[in-house]
Design a protein around this motif. Structure first.
Motif, PDB file in Angstrom:
ATOM      1  N   SER A 207      15.207  13.993 -92.581  1.00  0.00           N
ATOM      2  CA  SER A 207      14.148  12.991 -92.470  1.00  0.00           C
ATOM      3  C   SER A 207      14.164  12.386 -91.077  1.00  0.00           C
ATOM      4  O   SER A 207      15.218  11.976 -90.579  1.00  0.00           O
ATOM      5  CB  SER A 207      14.320  11.900 -93.526  1.00  0.00           C
ATOM      6  N   THR A 210      12.525   6.734 -92.062  1.00  0.00           N
ATOM      7  CA  THR A 210      13.032   6.150 -93.305  1.00  0.00           C
ATOM      8  C   THR A 210      12.121   5.011 -93.733  1.00  0.00           C
ATOM      9  O   THR A 210      11.351   4.469 -92.936  1.00  0.00           O
ATOM     10  CB  THR A 210      14.465   5.627 -93.121  1.00  0.00           C
ATOM     11  N   ALA A 333      17.098   8.414 -97.290  1.00  0.00           N
ATOM     12  CA  ALA A 333      15.735   8.253 -96.776  1.00  0.00           C
ATOM     13  C   ALA A 333      15.228   6.828 -96.926  1.00  0.00           C
ATOM     14  O   ALA A 333      14.345   6.399 -96.181  1.00  0.00           O
ATOM     15  CB  ALA A 333      14.785   9.217 -97.488  1.00  0.00           C
TER      16      ALA A 333
END
Length: 689
Positions: A207, A210, A333
């Motif tokens: 990722s 976030t 995340a």
């Protein structure tokens, strides 16, 4: 008046004879009425013609705009086009030219462009391509909501990838696979940054952004919205007790999120409060003392002080909404860190790919992130010209049922007016009903301006619904007697698209329902057939050859620019000369027109003098015309009458015994003839008795 009465009688007689079947008599009366009408029209002044034309236009418009006339015309058009949209209808309402007519409304930034500059703007800047039929392309506006239905592996993702690549502004994409990221990511990177939110670790892709669900929850309203998104992701349409417990869970979760944001806690602590009411009673009460709203403290006292059975029913729904906290990738995340600003996202035309899976229970987290972006964008749009985002924000929700069931029943009614484009992809209509319920599904279907149906649907209710929505058409049938000699033609009503035809649509074919036109059966262009996508695939498969071809192409462009430089210089010179010559020619034409106008006024002033402002005597004096007098022959009645004088007669003497008649004109001097008079009007000097 007599002619008018004859006209009325002839028209009435013609109508009566025609209705009775006496066609020769009706034609004769009609001819007589035409003769009377012609005679009457020749006697009318010009303003009567104007009134007649206005009345005729008004009556014609009224006749054509009646409900019966409209239905008759629509039925005729449907019959001629077999129930589908005609080429004229597509060109009039669903073409690029039709969308260009309201581009200044949906894209305020293009308001300053002229007509020719606006024609050079690509249609994808303000429209969404639905399908192609023949040489025409069916479009819908970027402010419209589009729903896509189709079975697995029928081409929905390939069609959606093309819309992602063409999106003029920022884009948020949800998917359960990485194919959209691999296909669209490199091309979207040419327009702006590309971010990935991988809450399930799909494909091992990290990722790059976030999102903490507690972001902004210090505001009570934001906390309520965040709780609504998260609970809505795990609740299904229905009524009765289920809806009651969902409402209670939203109140409790909003209170806990607000308390965690005020106390500086993490989402893991919220899950602890749900499972341990004693810990929550102490920490939540302390955190809510800093809340600007006393209602949250009352909600906390009610939730934590209720009996265990009621509390368990509420926490069961809350636990489902917080189930993603048991997934390590989702927790990473959602950790506070590299977040993003929605205003920056819109300004840089960035692309955010949200990757998820149903098994990981990350739908609440993805709904919270999607809701955060959509609501922030809506608040930003209020401050923009026209209350719209420009360029627009695209919400392209692939597999929305599985990983991102946002509240479409409310978003589809409001987001389009803010230039938030929504494209939601479902496998079937029944899937939408299972998630949102029948009532909300009806609202979503009504708010959607375009519906794209791929093949592969096997649900009978869905197929019947789409077939009913397509309408009916008249199909001719020829019947014969048992011996095959007699033949007759009849018409029967059949669906435009039968359920079996919709279920067995070939690959690449779609049935499109767009607001304002009949159904369209067209071709859906897949993203891998695009020139830019094929060029990217070739560059990935053959990097060295692609680099060599790129160098050759750059060299060719330089040589072409060098070779065509004289032509471009000549073209620029011609444009400048044309502009300057055109300006001089326009000025010369204007001067010539003014001089011609002045000369015309001087010319016509001698023939028709300007009498404006001149007093006119309505009773002018009588002009006396001298008449030559000759010898008066005698008559038996004693009167004398003038006769033409003979040769050698004296025209300047009058008989002294001639009686004087006051009604006659007095003769002028004998030495002045009427032809030599200059004070008489034109023509009277040549008067001859």
């Amino acid at each position: 008046m007599n002619v008018f009465l004859l006209l009325v009688v002839a028209v009435v007689a013609a109508v009566l004879f025609w209705r009775r079947g006496a066609y020769p008599a009706a034609i004769g009366c009609g001819a007589f009425a035409a003769l009377a009408a012609w005679t009457l029209l020749r006697q009318l002044p010009w303003w009567a013609y104007v009134i007649a034309v206005v009345l005729a236009v008004g009556l014609g418009w009224h006749h054509l705009s009646r409900s019966a006339a409209l239905i008759t015309r629509w039925t005729g058009r449907t019959r001629r086009s077999s129930g589908t949209a005609s080429s004229a209808a597509i060109a009039r309402r669903a073409s690029g030219r039709a969308l260009r007519a309201k581009v200044r409304k949906v894209r305020p930034a293009l308001t300053g462009l002229g007509r020719w500059a606006l024609m050079r703007v690509p249609v994808v800047e303000y429209g969404i391509e639905l399908c192609r039929t023949g040489v025409q392309t069916v479009w819908c506006s970027i402010e419209d909501v589009t729903l896509v239905f189709g079975g697995p592996r029928t081409g929905k993702t390939g069609w959606l990838a093309g819309r992602i690549i063409d999106a003029p502004g920022a884009v948020l994409v949800t998917s359960t696979r990485t194919d959209l990221l691999a296909l669209c990511g490199p091309l979207r990177a040419k327009k702006g940054p590309v971010w990935v939110f991988n809450a399930v670790g799909l494909g091992g892709i990290p990722s790059t952004v976030t999102f903490d669900p507690l972001t902004g929850c210090t505001d009570p309203e934001t906390a309520v919205e965040r709780a609504t998104d998260m609970i809505g992701a795990v609740s299904h349409g229905g009524g009765g007790d289920r809806e009651f417990w969902d409402a209670q869970a939203r109140r409790a979760l909003a209170m806990l999120l607000h308390a965690a944001a005020l106390g500086g806690y993490r989402m893991g602590r919220v899950l602890t409060w749900v499972g341990e009411p004693d810990v929550a009673r102490r920490e939540v009460s302390a955190a809510l003392q800093r809340s600007p709203m006393e209602a949250f403290a009352q909600d906390a006292a009610q939730f934590l002080g209720t009996n265990s059975k009621t509390q368990t029913s509420i926490t069961t729904t809350m636990t489902l909404a917080l189930g993603w906290l048991n997934n390590r990738a989702a927790v990473e995340a959602a950790a506070p860190g590299h977040g993003f600003d929605v205003e920056q996202l819109l300004r840089e035309r960035a692309t955010v790919f949200l990757l998820g899976a149903e098994e990981a229970q990350v739908a609440p987290l993805m709904c919270a992130l999607t809701g955060h972006i959509a609501r922030q964008a809506r608040q930003i749009a209020v401050k923009r010209p026209g209350g719209r985002l420009d360029p627009p924000l695209g919400l392209y929700l692939d597999e929305a049922f599985l990983i991102c069931p946002v509240p479409l029943e409310s978003w589809t009614a409001d987001m389009g007016g803010r230039n938030v484009t929504i494209i939601a992809v479902f496998q079937s209509r029944q899937q939408m009903i299972d998630r949102y319920g029948s009532a909300k599904t009806g609202q979503i279907m009504t708010n959607a301006a375009a519906k794209v149906i791929f093949g592969g649907t096997g649900d009978r209710d869905d197929l019947t619904f789409w077939s009913t929505l397509s309408g009916d058409r008249d199909e001719p049938i020829w019947t014969t007697d048992p011996h095959g000699r007699g033949r007759s033609r009849t018409v029967r009503s059949v669906p435009v698209m039968a359920p079996a035809q919709i279920a067995n649509l070939p690959e690449g074919r779609v049935l499109v329902f767009r607001r304002g036109i009949n159904p369209v059966l067209g071709r859906a262009r897949m993203a891998w057939h695009r020139r830019d996508v094929r060029a990217l695939a070739f560059a990935v498969a053959h990097p060295e050859l692609a680099a060599r071809l790129a160098r050759w192409a750059a060299t060719g462009r330089r040589w072409w620019a060098w070779a065509t430089r004289p032509v471009r210089v000549c073209a620029a010179t011609c444009r400048r000369w044309t502009r300057s010559t055109g300006a001089r020619a326009g000025a010369a034409i204007a001067r010539w027109a003014r001089a011609l106008h002045a000369r015309g006024r001087r010319l016509f002033a001698g023939i028709w003098p300007d009498t404006r402002g001149v007093l006119v005597d309505l009773d002018p004096p009588t002009v006396e015309i001298p008449v030559p007098v000759a010898a008066w022959p005698a008559h038996t009645n004693g009167d004398a009458h003038w006769q033409r004088p003979g040769p050698g007669a004296d025209t300047g003497t009058v008989r002294p015994d001639a009686p004087t008649d006051p009604r006659r004109h007095q003769p002028g001097p004998a030495t002045e003839s009427p032809a030599s008079r200059t004070d008489l009007p034109f023509g009277q000097a040549w008067w001859n008795p």
